[in-house]
Design an enzyme around this catalytic site. Structure first.
Site, short mmCIF file in Angstrom:
data_model
loop_
_atom_site.label_atom_id
_atom_site.label_comp_id
_atom_site.label_asym_id
_atom_site.label_seq_id
_atom_site.Cartn_x
_atom_site.Cartn_y
_atom_site.Cartn_z
N ASP A 93 -16.18 0.35 -12.68
CA ASP A 93 -16.68 -0.12 -13.96
C ASP A 93 -17.03 1.08 -14.83
O ASP A 93 -17.01 2.22 -14.38
CB ASP A 93 -17.86 -1.08 -13.79
CG ASP A 93 -19.07 -0.44 -13.13
OD1 ASP A 93 -19.14 0.80 -13.09
OD2 ASP A 93 -19.94 -1.18 -12.66
N ASP A 271 -16.21 -9.75 -8.90
CA ASP A 271 -17.04 -8.83 -8.12
C ASP A 271 -18.46 -9.32 -8.22
O ASP A 271 -18.86 -9.95 -9.21
CB ASP A 271 -16.95 -7.40 -8.65
CG ASP A 271 -17.84 -7.20 -9.88
OD1 ASP A 271 -18.98 -6.71 -9.72
OD2 ASP A 271 -17.42 -7.56 -11.00
N CYS A 309 -15.82 -18.91 11.98
CA CYS A 309 -15.78 -17.64 11.25
C CYS A 309 -15.37 -16.53 12.21
O CYS A 309 -15.83 -16.47 13.35
CB CYS A 309 -17.15 -17.34 10.63
SG CYS A 309 -17.22 -15.75 9.77
N CYS A 311 -15.91 -13.24 11.87
CA CYS A 311 -16.70 -12.00 11.83
C CYS A 311 -17.46 -11.80 13.14
O CYS A 311 -17.73 -12.78 13.86
CB CYS A 311 -17.67 -12.04 10.65
SG CYS A 311 -19.17 -13.01 10.96
N CYS A 314 -20.52 -13.97 14.04
CA CYS A 314 -20.28 -15.34 14.49
C CYS A 314 -19.55 -15.41 15.83
O CYS A 314 -19.78 -16.33 16.61
CB CYS A 314 -19.46 -16.09 13.43
SG CYS A 314 -20.37 -16.41 11.90
N HIS A 340 -20.84 -10.94 7.83
CA HIS A 340 -20.54 -12.38 7.76
C HIS A 340 -20.35 -12.83 6.32
O HIS A 340 -19.40 -13.56 6.00
CB HIS A 340 -21.65 -13.20 8.40
CG HIS A 340 -21.53 -14.65 8.07
ND1 HIS A 340 -20.58 -15.48 8.64
CD2 HIS A 340 -22.20 -15.42 7.16
CE1 HIS A 340 -20.66 -16.69 8.11
NE2 HIS A 340 -21.63 -16.68 7.22
#
Length: 380
Positions: A93, A271, A309, A311, A314, A340
């Protein structure tokens, strides 16, 4: 050799579309969510961990990096990609939003913004030309033009003056970008539509930016306090006027239901700090809404945060363990919950891309909203 920047739309469903931004450092699947790496790191995450969630691109912050460690030092050390060990695209940005929101003593003029560093109080002038130079030194793949993020609320006259200044700065950003010929041959530049909540001002901003010409167009000045209903109303009249052949980026958004609604209206890129900030403060995201992992109801819960999930939080740990870590103030708790949340956001985007490709976005979005509103299930 790969092209500098190319955007292909693969499928559409209503105003929504799915596609690919092709860049020299890799492809970006859209709709895309960009994890925020403010100071050259996605907080509580290793770069390879971020990539494992499915992220194709990160966001870096001009304001923070120009102050520490400085763009010149990053450039001397090989550029931001090498510095932070991320070989995929990076969007930076312009620094304008942080100057407006983080600095108390600032003075805006036609030239730019003079402000005091929040680190040491030193006086700094940030101009469109300097913003382009900083982003070029960082080695950004997608650079953002320098603008003023119009505060909310603003009168129509205040919003008009702010938008017109941003359009003048957009032309100077374009000129500054083009003057760096070597980097301009490898990177892209996006313009930012301003105009607050006023339809005519948004239209004038779009027209001005198209006349200048950019690789993509962002919608700025939203998610600054106006609420979801107003944000969607602005998108409803803004998106049909936006260029259709280039990526469209909604800056700083947002909550999962914000993203779903914005994709339905034709946004391609997002974002937000929410998944990482929430991970550090004990909030996790599930398909049945956000949950507070500090809550005592999780202390004996052997279920994962979200069934299915992928990740590590999890697949390898229980809610009870993550709850324990968060309550104990252990760093691992923030790491696991952040991982997660970023996985949840990338799964959200993958589901939206697939629904658009299958021509069932409305059904998918409605099912998401109905399920998300149910709330999390207490353990038996």
């Amino acid at each position: 050799m790969r092209e500098r920047f190319k955007y292909d739309i693969h499928a559409t469903d209503g105003a929504a579309r799915t596609g690919t931004i092709q860049m020299m450092r890799g492809d970006i699947r859209t709709p895309a969510f960009m994890p925020v790496g403010t100071a050259g790191t996605v907080k509580a995450m290793m770069p390879e961990s971020v990539r494992s969630t499915g992220a194709d691109i990160l966001l870096g912050n001009t304001y923070h990096l120009m102050l520490r460690p400085t763009a010149e030092r990053v450039h001397k050390l090989g550029g931001l990609h090498k510095f932070m060990n991320w070989d995929r695209p990076i969007l930076t940005d312009s620094g304008g939003f942080q100057v407006m929101s983080l600095t108390q003593l600032r003075k805006m003029s036609e030239e730019g913004v003079t402000f005091q560093s929040h680190l040491d109080g030193s006086k700094i002038l940030l101009t469109p030309e300097r913003s382009m130079e900083i982003q070029r030194l960082l080695g950004s793949d997608i650079m953002m033009c320098f603008d003023e993020c119009t505060p909310y609320p603003a009168t129509e006259d205040q919003a008009r003056q702010s938008m017109e200044l941003s359009m003048r700065w957009a032309q100077r950003s374009r000129d500054g970008f083009d003057s760096g010929t070597d980097h301009a041959a490898r990177s892209a530049l996006f313009g930012i539509v301003q105009g607050s909540v006023y339809e005519d001002l948004r239209f004038r901003s779009i027209d001005a930016l198209q006349e200048i010409g950019f690789d993509g167009y962002a919608v700025g000045g939203l998610a600054v306090g106006e609420g979801q209903e107003m944000m969607f109303r602005v998108l409803d009249f803004t998106m049909p006027r936006m260029p259709k052949e280039t990526p469209r980026y909604l800056m700083g958004v947002g909550k999962p239901d914000d993203i779903v609604g914005a994709v339905e209206r034709g946004i391609d890129m997002f974002d937000c700090v929410m998944p990482t900030r929430s991970g550090r403060t004990g909030q996790g995201f599930t398909w049945r809404g956000a949950i507070n992992m500090k809550n005592a109801r999780h202390k004996d819960d052997m279920r994962p945060i979200q069934e299915g999930c992928a990740c590590p939080a999890c697949t390898q740990y229980s809610r009870a363990y993550v709850h324990h870590l968060i309550r104990a103030g252990e760093i691992l708790g923030a790491m696991l919950l952040t991982w997660h949340n970023l996985q949840f956001y990338q799964d959200l985007m993958a589901g939206l891309r697939q629904a658009i490709s299958d021509g069932r976005l409305t059904e998918h979005a409605n099912n998401f909203r109905e399920t998300y509103a149910l709330g999390d299930i207490d353990p038996l």
